[in-house]
Design a protein around this motif. Structure first.
Motif, short mmCIF file in Angstrom:
data_model
loop_
_atom_site.label_atom_id
_atom_site.label_comp_id
_atom_site.label_asym_id
_atom_site.label_seq_id
_atom_site.Cartn_x
_atom_site.Cartn_y
_atom_site.Cartn_z
N GLU A 1 8.14 -3.22 -9.52
CA GLU A 1 7.69 -2.84 -10.85
C GLU A 1 6.28 -3.33 -11.14
N GLY A 2 5.65 -3.93 -10.12
CA GLY A 2 4.28 -4.38 -10.28
C GLY A 2 4.14 -5.74 -10.95
N SER B 1 0.84 -1.20 0.00
CA SER B 1 0.00 0.00 0.00
C SER B 1 0.87 1.25 0.00
N PHE B 2 0.25 2.40 -0.32
CA PHE B 2 0.97 3.67 -0.32
C PHE B 2 0.05 4.78 0.15
N ARG C 1 -3.17 0.80 -3.24
CA ARG C 1 -2.55 -0.50 -2.97
C ARG C 1 -1.63 -0.91 -4.12
N GLY C 2 -0.87 -1.97 -3.88
CA GLY C 2 -0.01 -2.53 -4.91
C GLY C 2 -0.83 -3.28 -5.95
N MET C 3 -0.17 -3.86 -6.94
CA MET C 3 -0.86 -4.50 -8.05
C MET C 3 -1.61 -5.76 -7.64
N ALA C 4 -1.31 -6.31 -6.48
CA ALA C 4 -2.10 -7.46 -6.00
C ALA C 4 -3.56 -7.10 -5.85
#
Length: 316
Positions: free
Chosen positions: A164-165, A33-34, A87-90
Motif C-alpha cells: 500500500e506504499g 519496481s514495476f 519504482r515503489g514509494m521508497a
C-alpha cells in the motif's frame, strides 16, 4: 491484474488490460519496481506525460503502489502500445537529499516528521523503535539512508515498504509459509554460489583512540576467501558498538554467498519476508529459506513468480 495511474492533482485512470507486466518486490533494498505493456488508443484523454502515481490490484486487493518514472508510446506492426515503468514509494526517499542536522535524542516520531511525512508517505502501524542519543544526519545523504541508519543500525529493523506504499519499521511476520514440493508447478529451480562481495574480515577503527578491532568470517577464510574492509567510526565508540558494526557488515555480505532461485507458475504466491520450505525430490539443498526478493509477472507464457531465497535470518 488491474492497473491505475494518477496525475499530480489526484485524477485516476484505469489502464487497458495489460499484454505483459512485471512487479518486483524487495526486502527494502533495492527499491521495488514495476513495468507494464498494454495496447494504447491515442485518442484517450489520459496523457502519459502527466502521470505521477501507479497502483495495481489483483482480485480487489492492492498489490503495488509506486511512482511513474517513464512512459513510452510506440507504433509498429502490432499497433499502438504503451509501456509504463517506475519504482515503489521508497523512490521518494531515495531521490531527495536530507538537510544535515544533529539530534540530541532522536525519536521515531522525529525521523518520520522530518524525513518521511514531508514526501506524502505514511508509516504502517506497529513500529516502536527506541530513541537514539546524538543521532546525526549528514548533509547530502538521502532521506532513505537516514531512515535506514536509524532503523537498521540502532533499532535492528530493516525498513521496507508494503504493497500500500507505507513505510514498515517492524520485523518479519512468520505467519506465512510456502511449501514447494513435488506437487508444485515448478518452472525452474537453481542454486548459485557467489563469492564476489563476501567479506572475510572487517577492521573497525576508532579515529579518536586509534584502536582497531578485527572481526573475521572464519568459515569464509577457511574456504579461501580473502576480502577485507576498513570502517572508521565517526564518533567515540565503545568496543561493543565497534564489534557490532563490523559483525553487521560481515553478516550482510555473507547473505549473498548462497542464493537459491525458484520460479513457479503462479502469481502472488509469496511476498518478501515469507518463509519458503523446499521439499523437492532429487534436489540436494532442501530446507527452510526466506524470500528476499519476489518478482511476479505475466507474459505470453502466462503468470509466474520468481523467488530469490536466502537464509531465514539473512541481513538486509
Amino acid at each position: 491484474m488491474t492497473a491505475y495511474v494518477t496525475d499530480a492533482g489526484g485524477r485516476r485512470w484505469t489502464l487497458p488490460p495489460a499484454a505483459a507486466w512485471r512487479l518486483e518486490y524487495t526486502a527494502g533494498t533495492p527499491c521495488d519496481s514495476f513495468w507494464l505493456r498494454c495496447p494504447w488508443d491515442g485518442s484517450n484523454e489520459a496523457r502519459p506525460e502527466s502521470w505521477v502515481g501507479f497502483a495495481a490490484e489483483q482480485d480487489g486487493e492492492r498489490v503495488f503502489t509506486g511512482l511513474v518514472d517513464e512512459c513510452e508510446v510506440s507504433v509498429d506492426g502490432r499497433g499502438s502500445l504503451l509501456e509504463v515503468s517506475g519504482r515503489g514509494m521508497a523512490a521518494r526517499l531515495l531521490d531527495n537529499e536530507a538537510l544535515g542536522q544533529d539530534y540530541l535524542n532522536a525519536t521515531q516520531e522525529d525521523i518520520l516528521r522530518d524525513h518521511v511525512t514531508p514526501y506524502g508517505i505514511a508509516a504502517a502501524p506497529g513500529a516502536a523503535l527506541s530513541p537514539v542519543a546524538q543521532f546525526s544526519v549528514t548533509t547530502g545523504s538521502s532521506e532513505w539512508s537516514v531512515v535506514y541508519d536509524f532503523a537498521r543500525y540502532y533499532g535492528g529493523v530493516a525498513p521496507r515498504f508494503d504493497r500500500e506504499g507505507r513505510l514498515v519499521l517492524t520485523g518479519w511476520k512468520d505467519s506465512r509459509e510456502l511449501v514447494v514440493d513435488d506437487r508444485t508447478s515448478l518452472i525452474s529451480l537453481l542454486r548459485r554460489d557467489r563469492r564476489y562481495g563476501v567479506l572475510s574480515q572487517v577492521l573497525v577503527r576508532d579515529r579518536w583512540s586509534g584502536r582497531v578491532e578485527a572481526v573475521n568470517n572464519a568459515a569464509f577464510q577457511r574456504a579461501g576467501g580473502q576480502a577485507r574492509r576498513v570502517i572508521t567510526m565517526p564518533t567515540r565508540s565503545s568496543y561493543k558498538t565497534m564489534r557490532y558494526s563490523g559483525q553487521f557488515q560481515l553478516n550482510k555480505s555473507a547473505a549473498g554467498l548462497v542464493q537459491v532461485e525458484l520460479t513457479v507458475g503462479q502469481a502472488f504466491c509469496a511476498w518478501p519476508g515469507d518463509l519458503v520450505t523446499l521439499r523437492r525430490t532429487g534436489w540436494d539443498w532442501n530446507g527452510r529459506y526466506r524470500a528476499a526478493q519476489v518478482t511476479v509477472g505475466m507474459d505470453e507464457g502466462g503468470c509466474w513468480s520468481r523467488l530469490e531465497l536466502a537464509a531465514p535470518d539473512f541481513v538486509v
